[in-house]
Design a protein around this motif. Structure first.
Motif, PDB file in Angstrom:
ATOM      1  N   SER A  30       0.835  -1.202   0.000  1.00 50.82           N
ATOM      2  CA  SER A  30       0.000   0.000   0.000  1.00 50.82           C
ATOM      3  C   SER A  30       0.869   1.252   0.000  1.00 50.82           C
ATOM      4  O   SER A  30       2.057   1.207   0.328  1.00 50.82           O
TER       5      SER A  30
ATOM      6  N   LEU B  14       0.549   5.177   1.534  1.00 50.50           N
ATOM      7  CA  LEU B  14      -0.190   6.108   2.383  1.00 50.50           C
ATOM      8  C   LEU B  14       0.243   7.530   2.068  1.00 50.50           C
ATOM      9  O   LEU B  14       1.433   7.855   2.105  1.00 50.50           O
TER      10      LEU B  14
ATOM     11  N   MET C 181      -5.132   6.253   1.477  1.00 42.80           N
ATOM     12  CA  MET C 181      -4.388   5.029   1.211  1.00 42.80           C
ATOM     13  C   MET C 181      -4.936   4.391  -0.064  1.00 42.80           C
ATOM     14  O   MET C 181      -6.138   4.352  -0.294  1.00 42.80           O
TER      15      MET C 181
END
Length: 289
Positions: free
Chosen positions: A23, A25, A68
């Motif tokens: 991911s 952020l 995100m």
């Protein structure tokens, strides 16, 4: 850290059961109490088509929203096997948990999803009290018979009056029998119409997927923003499928429901005019609610 924008972009590895999810952020130095989770739809990864998810995330973060974007299992750079958009509960929960851990001041999160990610957002949103908003863009409610009708009505019917279509046909770039085959296919379905495929008034029933989307959406009481592209068969099919469901009329009548139509836009908002319009609508929707 980007000093000019006062925000950071950080890669995070999330643990979802035995698999790791990748991911990114986007975190402002001073952030608001609501975050945004971008859920990827279709055969894409966390950057999105035309890298639009990157652009969107940065724009939202510039306005104070932690964002995100992530690859769920089996997609992009994440581990595991893709569970299907109908089964993303663990993936979405893992991402939301990570946002609350890394941005401890947030109180709620908005889900933003395109195509089958919009459907996945509807399935998940009502199950997690931390979800305050859902933004659904060209939701996926596919059914083969319904899609054939959409194709006939919104693609072939329009192209029959398009000079470019006939030129392509003459040059052999269009398969001559596709159109009559589609008409025959639809006609055969009508001839073998059964009570299981039609309601009491004789109108076609909505697909099981559309019914599940509407049922899940009806259970979510927060603000919902629907975005529909005018030049997209997925959006046309969604509208066709939910139009026969009374619960959808109830949802659309809520004061917390809003719908944005971009008449010329395609499925992924490939032109900056369309993507900029979606970004602006997202910001206004988050600020308004």
């Amino acid at each position: 850290m980007n000093k000019a924008s006062h925000m950071s972009e950080q890669a995070l590895v999330l643990q979802c059961g035995q698999e790791q999810l990748i991911s990114i952020l986007h975190q402002p130095v001073k952030y608001k109490k609501r975050a945004v989770l971008i859920i990827v739809g279709g055969p894409q990864y966390r950057a999105g088509g035309h890298r639009y998810f990157v652009t969107l995330a940065r724009a939202l973060a510039e306005n104070g929203y932690p964002v995100m974007r992530f690859d769920y299992r089996g997609m992009g750079d994440s581990d595991g096997t893709y569970p299907g958009f109908e089964n993303l509960t663990d993936d979405i929960k893992t991402a939301i948990d990570a946002m609350f851990e890394t941005c401890p001041l947030i109180e709620k999160v908005a889900l933003w999803g395109l195509c089958n990610a919009a459907s996945a957002s509807a399935f998940y949103g009502h199950e997690d009290p931390r979800v305050s908003h859902i933004m659904m863009l060209n939701p996926w409610a596919h059914d083969e018979s319904a899609y054939d009708k959409v194709l006939l009505r919104h693609y072939y019917a329009r192209r029959l009056f398009d000079k470019g279509f006939w030129k392509s046909l003459i040059k052999g770039r269009v398969r001559l029998l596709d159109f009559p085959r589609l008409v025959w296919k639809i006609s055969k379905r009508k001839l073998r119409r059964t009570p299981n495929t039609h309601s009491a008034d004789g109108n076609p029933k909505a697909s099981a997927l559309a019914e599940r989307i509407v049922d899940s959406t009806s259970k979510f009481q927060g603000p919902i923003q629907l975005v529909l592209s005018g030049n997209d068969l997925t959006a046309k099919e969604f509208e066709q499928e939910v139009s026969s469901l009374k619960d959808w009329d109830v949802i659309a009548a809520r004061p917390t429901f809003s719908c944005l139509r971009l008449d010329d836009a395609d499925h992924t908002f490939s032109d900056p005019r369309w993507s900029n319009a979606v970004t602006q609508a997202t910001l206004e929707w988050l600020e308004r609610n």
